[in-house]
Design a protein around this motif. Sequence first.
Motif: not given
Length: 432
Positions: A101-124
């Motif tokens: 595994s690379s450093e990026e491709v590993r198991v990470r627990p994250i805040h659900r809202k952080a994921l939603l915000q990361a996706l949403a801010e890429e949308l117009p």
Amino acid sequence: MARGGVDADVVIAGGGIAGLATALALRRAGVSRDVVVLERHAELRDTGAAITVFPNGWFALRALGVAHKLTSRYGAYDTSKVTNLETGATQVFRFAGNKASSEEVRVRPIHRKALLQALAEELPPGTIRFSSKLVSIDTEPVANGDSSEIAVVRLDDGTVIRAKVLIGCDGVHSVVARWLGMSEPVSSGRSCVRGLSVFPSGHRVKFEIRQFLSEGLRAGMMPICHTDIYWFLVNNTVPAGNLTLGKNAFTEKEAAGDPIKTLNEVTDNIASHMPAEYLEVVRHSDHDNLSWAPLLYWNPWSLLTGRAARGAVTVAGDAFHPMTPDMAQGGCSALEDAIVLARALSRAATPAEGVASYVTERRWRVAWIVAGAYLSGWVQQGGTNVSGVRGYLVKLFRDLIFYRFVFPKLADTMWFNCGGLTPRKEGKYHLE
């Protein structure tokens, strides 16, 4: 039906992980710039508090171009410790098995809202239409008179939207799935309490994933950062009225609507024998990020044979393949759906052909994940509502065979790479 309302290339019902990821994937793949996401809540939801993202999820997020925004914020885990409270034995198993595994491709627990915000801010701006609840779906022939159809969706505020493609990302009890004729999910016989505990001054819990097993229960906790810890408790669903504190009897559903009642039931009754460290974490729960709900899933055979598409209407995420959370694959598989669906639509001659290709490609994989998740949860909990000799044999299988030989095979599904997206040519969109 009289003409009127709004026209759109793509309408996505649901602004959760599946919906936002699909909207972004469609733009990245050059399918359409005219994408509308209908979210019935007034803002991005953070129900569930946290999500564990496995390598397959990171592969998908990398294809979406947002993985780097999250991996820099959250630490990775390589192993999980499982303690059997009945025997005192602790087993350690690796998520990666023999895979590098690379450093990026590993198991990470994250805040659900952080994921939603990361996706949403890429949308117009304006892509997500909040406070917009889908109430009905219809179809009408396209204006040029060929055999294709336009999806006509109606919202609770009276708005009518016509779409070339309709994608249901609206969860377990999906309106779109119901319209397609897909069956309702069934109960696994288990329920799950999920919480996020907050320690403003920082916690002292070791940064590792811990699980605890006892009769009919599986509990776990994992630090997300220095102040927040995600925890869960999976129990065999308690018959109605069998939960009691003092002289009061109540149901799981009633307890779920009352954070104090839920926490008291966990700490003083159901999980009172859990380790003190775990109970201390539970007592620090944020009341706004606490849930208790039955674990539902869709029979894998239904996934293989059910109707998941009609013309250019389909489903993704929990609307397509509801599953138990025992392999933490609900969100990750939804991210995969987004990539595969966008790629299929970008390559197909018509939206209906793209949708059909997507469903064909995804059926077997998601059926395997749903089956694996159910098996994993059933075995780890010692067999749902199984007792006597059968229960003893299930536990023996779990302790001697499952974690050593079966789980590594199931973990292989978490290393699936769904592939990338071909970036669009500037100014060129497939549906336009």
